[in-house]
Design a protein around this motif. Structure first.
Motif, short mmCIF file in Angstrom:
data_model
loop_
_atom_site.label_atom_id
_atom_site.label_comp_id
_atom_site.label_asym_id
_atom_site.label_seq_id
_atom_site.Cartn_x
_atom_site.Cartn_y
_atom_site.Cartn_z
N GLY A 224 -2.24 44.34 13.22
CA GLY A 224 -1.44 44.86 12.58
C GLY A 224 -0.01 44.01 12.10
O GLY A 224 0.74 44.23 11.13
N ILE A 225 0.03 43.02 12.92
CA ILE A 225 1.42 42.17 12.50
C ILE A 225 1.08 41.16 11.46
O ILE A 225 0.18 40.63 11.23
N THR A 226 2.18 41.49 10.37
CA THR A 226 2.18 40.29 9.39
C THR A 226 2.18 38.93 9.91
O THR A 226 3.33 38.40 10.68
N HIS A 227 1.42 37.90 9.08
CA HIS A 227 1.35 36.65 9.48
C HIS A 227 1.80 35.86 8.40
O HIS A 227 1.17 36.02 7.19
N HIS A 228 2.59 34.88 8.40
CA HIS A 228 3.06 34.17 7.33
C HIS A 228 2.47 32.40 7.49
O HIS A 228 2.46 31.95 8.51
N LEU A 229 1.97 31.86 6.21
CA LEU A 229 1.80 30.46 6.21
C LEU A 229 0.41 30.35 7.29
O LEU A 229 0.14 29.43 7.86
N LEU A 230 -0.51 31.48 7.19
CA LEU A 230 -1.70 31.27 7.87
C LEU A 230 -2.80 31.46 6.70
O LEU A 230 -3.01 32.36 6.09
N GLY A 231 -3.66 30.12 6.37
CA GLY A 231 -4.63 30.21 5.61
C GLY A 231 -4.27 30.12 4.15
O GLY A 231 -4.84 30.86 3.21
N ILE A 232 -2.92 29.40 3.70
CA ILE A 232 -2.51 29.60 2.44
C ILE A 232 -2.67 28.48 1.58
O ILE A 232 -2.37 28.34 0.37
N VAL A 233 -2.87 27.33 2.32
CA VAL A 233 -2.93 26.03 1.60
C VAL A 233 -4.35 25.56 1.07
O VAL A 233 -5.18 25.58 1.86
N ASP A 234 -4.60 24.99 -0.13
CA ASP A 234 -5.86 24.61 -0.37
C ASP A 234 -6.60 23.42 0.35
O ASP A 234 -5.39 22.65 0.86
N PRO A 235 -7.57 23.35 0.93
CA PRO A 235 -8.24 22.37 2.01
C PRO A 235 -7.98 21.23 1.69
O PRO A 235 -7.85 20.04 2.82
N ASP A 236 -8.01 20.47 0.22
CA ASP A 236 -7.65 19.09 0.00
C ASP A 236 -6.40 18.78 -0.02
O ASP A 236 -6.21 17.41 -0.52
N VAL A 237 -5.38 19.60 0.06
CA VAL A 237 -3.95 19.27 -0.31
C VAL A 237 -3.33 18.67 1.10
O VAL A 237 -3.62 19.24 2.11
N ASP A 238 -2.56 17.74 1.01
CA ASP A 238 -1.67 17.16 2.17
C ASP A 238 -0.73 18.10 2.37
O ASP A 238 0.09 18.18 1.42
#
Length: 258
Positions: free
Chosen positions: A66-80
């Motif tokens: 239930g803990i909020t996570h940020h910056l987890l699984g947010i970026v498209d796979p082909d982007v640096d």
């Protein structure tokens, strides 16, 4: 004259959980967040990408408790996603957490991201005071744990997940394709349709051995980077030294047991 004396602004606190891969950073950060009113900002450079949840060992929804996570699984796979991108997104996340009156906990193994945020970004330095928690495990114990974890990831369908990112051109230098577990399986994916039964069994085993070896190598490099950051930048670190085998731990500050 007091009105002309600048008042020092009280800095908000940020906890930063560091350590090599497999040492238990995610678990510690979630444990802390359940005890204190906190949210977690991911600082693992592969876990910021969408996809490869098994390969990159992302925490599951159940493990997040239930803990909020940020910056987890947010970026498209082909982007640096570079350090400068992390600084911008992490700063925004930390600001939003503190505005809610909560404690930001930054956790992950990418030390270059941490350095860019804490040491190189002057605005972040002016606003936040950091408490560094270093989760450490003896290397022989960690190697055994990493080996077991890779085997568990294979049982959880790592190979089929990595197959989705197989590149016939062999380009694994961009985005999430750099994750350990993708390049190592390239030879198997490239040849599996023409291999006999024996070779189809042996090649994945060889690839899995490479994944284990490269993960251990990554852990060693991360550990060296932590020593370098502590010594060169004189960060005050609280070192939690654990033996997973014995389920025992000691706490040290800047290398000295306390």
């Amino acid at each position: 004259m007091d009105q002309f004396i600048p008042v020092r602004r009280r800095k908000d606190k940020v906890v930063i959980v560091m350590g090599a891969t497999g040492t238990g950073k995610s678990r510690l950060s979630i444990d802390l967040a359940t005890r204190f009113e906190a949210e977690i900002v991911n600082s693992d450079k592969m876990q910021v990408y969408k996809g490869l949840n098994i390969v990159t060992n992302k925490v599951t929804e159940e493990e997040c408790r239930g803990i909020t996570h940020h910056l987890l699984g947010i970026v498209d796979p082909d982007v640096d996603f570079a350090a400068v991108d992390f600084v911008r997104r992490a700063s925004t996340a930390v600001d939003s957490i503190t505005r809610k009156g909560k404690l930001p906990i930054i956790a992950g193994g990418s030390n270059s991201y941490i350095k860019a945020l804490v040491n190189d970004d002057m605005e972040f330095q002016s606003k936040y005071e950091c408490c560094f928690l270093w989760v450490d495990v003896s290397m022989p114990v960690l190697k055994k744990f990493v080996s077991k974890r890779v085997e568990q990831m294979v049982d959880a369908n790592l190979i089929d997940e990595a197959r989705e990112f197989f590149d016939p051109e062999g380009n694994y230098t961009r985005g999430i394709k750099r994750a350990i577990g993708v390049l190592e399986l390239d030879e198997f994916f490239r040849n599996e349709s023409i291999l006999d039964y024996e070779m189809r069994a042996r090649l994945p085993e060889d690839a899995i051995d490479k994944i284990k070896a490269n993960t251990c190598k990554l852990a060693c490099n991360q550990l060296q980077n932590i020593f370098r950051l502590r010594n060169q930048l004189e960060w005050r670190m609280y070192q939690f030294y654990f033996s997973r085998a014995q389920n025992e731990g000691k706490m040290r500050k800047n290398g000295e047991e306390i």
